[in-house]
Motif scaffolding. Structure first.
Motif, PDB file in Angstrom:
ATOM      1  N   GLY A 105     -21.462 -34.539 -78.252  1.00 38.67           N
ATOM      2  CA  GLY A 105     -22.722 -34.697 -77.538  1.00 38.67           C
ATOM      3  C   GLY A 105     -23.096 -33.529 -76.653  1.00 38.67           C
ATOM      4  N   TYR A 106     -22.488 -32.370 -76.886  1.00 33.19           N
ATOM      5  CA  TYR A 106     -22.760 -31.250 -75.982  1.00 33.19           C
ATOM      6  C   TYR A 106     -24.200 -30.745 -76.096  1.00 33.19           C
ATOM      7  N   LYS A 107     -24.817 -30.906 -77.261  1.00 36.00           N
ATOM      8  CA  LYS A 107     -26.198 -30.454 -77.400  1.00 36.00           C
ATOM      9  C   LYS A 107     -27.141 -31.302 -76.550  1.00 36.00           C
ATOM     10  N   THR A 108     -26.842 -32.597 -76.444  1.00 38.09           N
ATOM     11  CA  THR A 108     -27.629 -33.455 -75.556  1.00 38.09           C
ATOM     12  C   THR A 108     -27.406 -33.045 -74.106  1.00 38.09           C
ATOM     13  N   GLN A 111     -29.499 -30.001 -73.328  1.00 41.04           N
ATOM     14  CA  GLN A 111     -30.903 -30.312 -73.099  1.00 41.04           C
ATOM     15  C   GLN A 111     -31.125 -30.887 -71.705  1.00 41.04           C
ATOM     16  N   LYS A 112     -30.193 -31.742 -71.258  1.00 46.13           N
ATOM     17  CA  LYS A 112     -30.331 -32.336 -69.928  1.00 46.13           C
ATOM     18  C   LYS A 112     -30.165 -31.296 -68.828  1.00 46.13           C
TER      19      LYS A 112
END
Length: 230
Positions: A105-108, A111-112
């Protein structure tokens, strides 16, 4: 799968890290990088695409402390841009990080966090999270960051900051990380590596970084902090 190596001592860090990474070259042949800290606190670096065994393009760095990585990407593209170490600034001082593992989930997370990223790697996400975490110093911020990565994350990490090395493993110990030394009478050179074969017969194994633990090396001693349990 990547290979990571750190050195602190009296010898030239670049030479020690280069040999260590060559011994870890089977763990990553897509890119490599080395960062060394100079006496004035600045960083010098060398990096390239391909295997470190293909030869360095002429750079020779100096300094008594540094970190490096040979990379086989499990996330993001394989190119020199995504090579490690990732370097930045923390409270006006330089900081660099190498990482072996994967953060789901590092791409999420990226984005955050927003902002500008130099790379497409989960390693840089960790660096941004450290910078924004609560805490009075790097160790406190690192503890909070590692605890927030999630139980599915698998990692071993080495950080270079203010003349010290910070080495950490995930709570389940999915990724190995060992510490070795050489010398005598409290006059030691220290090395950290993701495999003991990196110590190339010149360092004596001392200990493994325990799962859920951060080890801090200042060139004289090792101190440890348990930040999580399985």
């Amino acid at each position: 799968m990547s290979g990571i190596f750190g050195f602190i001592g009296r010898k030239n860090a670049f030479d020690e890290i280069k040999v260590g990474l060559e011994n870890l070259s089977h763990r990553g042949q897509e890119s490599w990088g080395i960062v060394c800290r100079q006496r004035d606190g600045s960083f010098s670096e060398a990096r390239g695409a391909g295997s470190i065994m293909q030869g360095l393009p002429g750079e020779h760095l100096y300094g008594s402390i540094g970190i490096g990585q040979v990379r086989y990407p499990t996330s993001s593209e394989a190119n020199q841009r995504n090579s490690q170490p990732i370097a930045g600034t923390f409270k006006k001082d330089k900081i660099a990080i190498v990482h072996n593992g994967h953060i789901p989930g590092y791409k999420t997370m990226m984005q955050k966090l927003g902002g500008l990223f130099q790379t497409e790697t989960d390693t840089e996400v960790i660096l941004h999270m450290i910078a924004r975490a609560e805490g009075g110093d790097l160790l406190e911020k690192l503890e909070r960051t590692l605890n927030s990565l999630g139980r599915e994350s698998a990692f071993s990490i080495i950080i270079l900051h203010e003349g010290m090395l910070y080495a950490a493993r995930d709570p389940f110990g999915f990724r190995p990380l060992s510490i070795a030394r050489r010398g005598e009478d409290d006059d030691y050179d220290w090395a950290i590596a993701s495999e003991t074969c990196a110590f190339h017969g010149k360092f004596e194994w001392v200990t493994d970084v325990e799962p859920g633990t951060i080890a801090v090396l200042d060139g004289n001693n090792i101190s440890t902090v348990a930040y999580a349990s399985p």
